[in-house]
Write an enzyme that holds these catalytic residues in place. Structure first.
Site, PDB file in Angstrom:
ATOM      1  N   VAL A 191     120.579  32.452 -77.181  1.00 39.49           N
ATOM      2  CA  VAL A 191     121.282  31.232 -77.589  1.00 39.49           C
ATOM      3  C   VAL A 191     122.795  31.421 -77.546  1.00 39.49           C
ATOM      4  CG1 VAL A 191     121.650  29.555 -79.453  1.00 39.49           C
ATOM      5  CG2 VAL A 191     119.366  30.497 -79.058  1.00 39.49           C
ATOM      6  N   LYS A 211     104.844  30.896 -88.030  1.00 36.00           N
ATOM      7  CA  LYS A 211     105.671  31.915 -87.372  1.00 36.00           C
ATOM      8  C   LYS A 211     104.850  33.165 -87.126  1.00 36.00           C
ATOM      9  CE  LYS A 211     109.972  32.206 -85.907  1.00 36.00           C
ATOM     10  NZ  LYS A 211     110.653  31.120 -85.171  1.00 36.00           N
TER      11      LYS A 211
END
Length: 443
Positions: free
Chosen positions: A238, A127
């Site tokens: 999203v 990440k």
């Protein structure tokens, strides 16, 4: 300086500290089970990481740079690379301290290890994190050109890491930003289709969340989504398409929430005419939307929102969302949810479709791609729907939470070596250490 003062510094003060000591790049690499700092003055941070029991999990390496021109604090955390290069998006966020900055990278990269393993992808976990409140180029009002500089610098960081980590889009980062990253590295995904990439991964992610919800409803004998009331926290990349899919499924009402008034206007314009959508504007840090009377709560904003402070007030019996690391404490909060009678589907079990969408960009694209659709279908044992059902069945049979069943399976799979390259990522990291990566220039 001890670890406590260093990790308690703000990102900007840490940047100032690094510059004062003529450090533009630094690393913390696991060597024989111990975290070693690239610079002696930073070893207290490595010791702090080593002693942490919440987010640190034998991460193979944490790499940090201060943008040469922007001064932005940037990092890449690589958790586990047995299955392949650490993969996960780069987050552009505000952090109060270096501790928060490091914890987010460690926790998110660990989550990517588990997500990729459960999805059956031959990638490990990684990440990226950038502190928006450091340097210049990411703050509100920054010019497009200064923002481009930051993301190009991140591309330089990716290239310097020689492929142990592959980046992508994440919170605070757009497809346009990925073009800037791509200008300086090949180690990225989620670039626009016009450049041969898969583009925005958020819409596929929303599709996967729908399948997780359907599995939870089927497991509990509550039918399908038709007629259900759903709360969606976060109306971003999203959350907005998720609302659209929920309405298509015939839900009776969706209550959407966000901190951004612009999103309020956009979503009310898009969905207000249905008569089945309501937007609630909340201030930053206010999680009270989770307490609405509903059948399902879907966290799609930031992580760490399920805690002893919120769980007892949640009325919904199912939680299934796209936000990474929804549990504030991985060792305790899943049990608290179960005690409250709430069925929780772990984020890394159901939010895989973003990474699935970009995982195989190099192999090209076909219409109605079976290798993509199988994740959303009912026939493949490892589809989101079927794996979720299996995790829930095992949870009941073993008397443990779905979080722990899914975590056990993910841990097991994540340690399987890549069938061709083996554990190559850790070899790359070892080479970076041997080649004194921290002394290399940003160009």
């Amino acid at each position: 300086m001890t670890s406590a003062p260093l990790v308690s510094l703000s990102p900007q003060h840490f940047v100032d500290f690094l510059k004062k000591n003529d450090i533009s790049r630094c690393s913390f690499i696991c060597v024989e089970g111990k975290m070693k700092a690239s610079h002696e003055i930073l070893q207290p941070i490595a010791d702090w990481v080593q002693q942490d029991t919440r987010d640190y999990d034998q991460h193979e390496g944490i790499f940090i740079q201060v943008g040469e021109n922007s001064g932005v604090l940037q990092s890449a955390s690589v958790h586990r690379t047995n299955r392949g290069a650490g993969a996960g998006g780069v987050r552009n966020w505000v952090y109060d301290s270096v501790e928060d900055f490091l914890r987010d990278g460690m926790r998110l990269s660990r989550g990517m290890t588990h997500k990729n393993a459960l999805a059956g992808i031959w990638w490990g976990g990684g990440k990226g994190v950038m502190a928006r409140n450091s340097g210049q180029g990411l703050t509100d009002g920054a010019s497009a050109s200064s923002r481009q500089i930051v993301y190009e610098e991140y591309g330089v960081l990716m290239s310097s890491l020689k492929g142990c980590y592959i980046t992508a889009e994440d919170a605070g980062t757009s497809v346009t930003d990925m073009v800037s990253v791509f200008a300086r590295t090949r180690f990225t995904t989620c670039i626009p289709p016009s450049l041969g990439g898969s583009g925005n991964p958020s819409i596929p992610t929303a599709m996967g969340i729908i399948r997780g919800m359907e599995a939870a409803l089927a497991h509990t004998g509550k039918g399908n989504l038709s007629g259900k009331k759903v709360v969606v926290q976060g109306m971003g990349h999203v959350g907005t398409p998720l609302v659209s899919y929920l309405l298509d499924k015939g839900v009776s009402m969706v209550i959407g929430s966000d901190i951004d008034p612009v999103l309020k206007d956009q979503t009310e314009k898009a969905f207000g005419g249905t008569g089945r959508f309501q937007f609630v504007l909340k201030p930053r840090g206010d999680n009270s939307i989770l307490f609405e009377q509903a059948d399902i709560v879907s966290p799609c904003a930031v992580g760490g929102i399920l805690s002893p402070h919120t769980i007892p007030s949640i009325k919904a019996r199912i939680i299934c969302g796209a936000a990474n690391n929804q549990l504030a404490n991985l060792l305790q909060d899943d049990v608290l949810l179960a005690q409250e009678g709430i069925l929780y589907l772990p984020d890394f079990l159901v939010n895989r479709m973003g990474i699935v969408n970009c995982a195989d960009e190099q192999y090209g694209y076909v219409n109605d791609d079976d290798d993509f659709q199988k994740h959303l279908g009912d026939s493949w044992d490892n589809s989101i729907y079927n794996l979720s059902l299996e995790v829930l069945r095992q949870s009941e049979a073993q008397g443990i939470t779905p979080q722990r069943v899914a975590l056990q399976l993910a841990e097991e799979r994540s340690k399987q070596p890549h069938p061709i390259w083996g554990h190559r990522g850790v070899k790359i990291i070892r080479s970076l250490k041997e080649n004194k990566w921290h002394e290399t220039k940003q160009h």
